[in-house]
Design a protein around this motif. Structure first.
Motif, PDB file in Angstrom:
ATOM      1  N   LEU A 283      -7.375 -15.165  25.129  1.00 23.26           N
ATOM      2  CA  LEU A 283      -6.578 -16.384  25.022  1.00 23.26           C
ATOM      3  C   LEU A 283      -5.244 -16.089  25.688  1.00 23.26           C
ATOM      4  N   VAL A 284      -4.895 -16.881  26.663  1.00 26.77           N
ATOM      5  CA  VAL A 284      -3.660 -16.649  27.418  1.00 26.77           C
ATOM      6  C   VAL A 284      -2.805 -17.901  27.381  1.00 26.77           C
ATOM      7  N   GLU A 285      -1.667 -17.777  26.719  1.00 25.01           N
ATOM      8  CA  GLU A 285      -0.753 -18.899  26.597  1.00 25.01           C
ATOM      9  C   GLU A 285       0.283 -18.878  27.719  1.00 25.01           C
ATOM     10  N   SER A 286       0.736 -20.065  28.079  1.00 23.59           N
ATOM     11  CA  SER A 286       1.778 -20.168  29.097  1.00 23.59           C
ATOM     12  C   SER A 286       2.540 -21.469  28.902  1.00 23.59           C
ATOM     13  N   GLY A 287       3.650 -21.593  29.617  1.00 25.96           N
ATOM     14  CA  GLY A 287       4.404 -22.841  29.611  1.00 25.96           C
ATOM     15  C   GLY A 287       5.681 -22.825  28.802  1.00 25.96           C
ATOM     16  N   GLY A 288       5.938 -21.723  28.125  1.00 26.33           N
ATOM     17  CA  GLY A 288       7.163 -21.645  27.336  1.00 26.33           C
ATOM     18  C   GLY A 288       8.396 -21.553  28.218  1.00 26.33           C
ATOM     19  N   GLY A 289       9.558 -21.589  27.580  1.00 26.94           N
ATOM     20  CA  GLY A 289      10.810 -21.484  28.323  1.00 26.94           C
ATOM     21  C   GLY A 289      11.990 -21.731  27.425  1.00 26.94           C
ATOM     22  N   MET A 290      13.150 -21.792  28.060  1.00 25.69           N
ATOM     23  CA  MET A 290      14.377 -22.074  27.336  1.00 25.69           C
ATOM     24  C   MET A 290      14.823 -23.490  27.670  1.00 25.69           C
ATOM     25  N   VAL A 291      14.968 -24.308  26.650  1.00 22.37           N
ATOM     26  CA  VAL A 291      15.320 -25.710  26.854  1.00 22.37           C
ATOM     27  C   VAL A 291      16.406 -26.116  25.875  1.00 22.37           C
ATOM     28  N   LYS A 292      16.934 -27.315  26.095  1.00 24.39           N
ATOM     29  CA  LYS A 292      17.973 -27.853  25.204  1.00 24.39           C
ATOM     30  C   LYS A 292      17.339 -28.749  24.147  1.00 24.39           C
ATOM     31  N   PRO A 293      18.018 -28.933  23.041  1.00 26.24           N
ATOM     32  CA  PRO A 293      17.507 -29.883  22.032  1.00 26.24           C
ATOM     33  C   PRO A 293      17.255 -31.238  22.654  1.00 26.24           C
ATOM     34  N   GLY A 294      16.120 -31.833  22.293  1.00 27.12           N
ATOM     35  CA  GLY A 294      15.737 -33.127  22.846  1.00 27.12           C
ATOM     36  C   GLY A 294      14.837 -33.043  24.060  1.00 27.12           C
ATOM     37  N   ASP A 295      14.743 -31.872  24.661  1.00 28.65           N
ATOM     38  CA  ASP A 295      13.875 -31.683  25.827  1.00 28.65           C
ATOM     39  C   ASP A 295      12.409 -31.604  25.431  1.00 28.65           C
TER      40      ASP A 295
END
Length: 125
Positions: free
Chosen positions: A4-16
């Motif tokens: 199982l390989v997850e992807s798509g995470g990141g650093m975002v601002k509240p509301g994004d």
């Protein structure tokens, strides 16, 4: 061996928004209920969303109305669309196959697959 390989995470601002993906191999994907887990900084891994083999989806109270789980059996993939993100959504997200699942709830016991690295989501202003 199941992977199982997850992807798509990141650093975002509240509301994004973010969209996480999980690619599954080594198993008959379509016959398994799938869940997304979140591990916050010092907490255990908690289920936030589940989608069963009939495409029925359920959510924890902390994400209900903001997150949406989906699956594509043709691509052996499960997704988590995350909207209106909050700082408390920060954590590492994992997808898991279910060994057992109570239909209509997020109650699931994960299968005995190795835990992957997950994908980090950080929500910060």
């Amino acid at each position: 061996q199941v992977q199982l390989v997850e992807s798509g995470g990141g650093m975002v601002k509240p509301g994004d928004s973010l969209r996480l993906s999980c690619a599954v191999s080594g198993t008959s994907f379509r016959i398994f209920t799938m869940g997304w887990y979140r591990q916050s900084h010092e907490n255990s891994r908690d289920v936030v969303a589940v989608i069963d083999t009939e495409f029925r989806d359920t959510y924890s109270d902390t994400v209900k109305g903001r997150f949406r789980v989906s699956r594509d059996n043709g691509k052996n993939a499960v997704y988590l669309e995350m909207n209106n993100l909050k700082s408390e959504d920060t954590g590492v997200y994992f997808c898991r196959r279910a060994k057992t699942h109570t239909v209509g709830t997020i109650l699931m016991e994960p299968a005995d697959d190795d835990w992957s690295r997950g994908t980090q989501v950080t929500v910060s202003s």
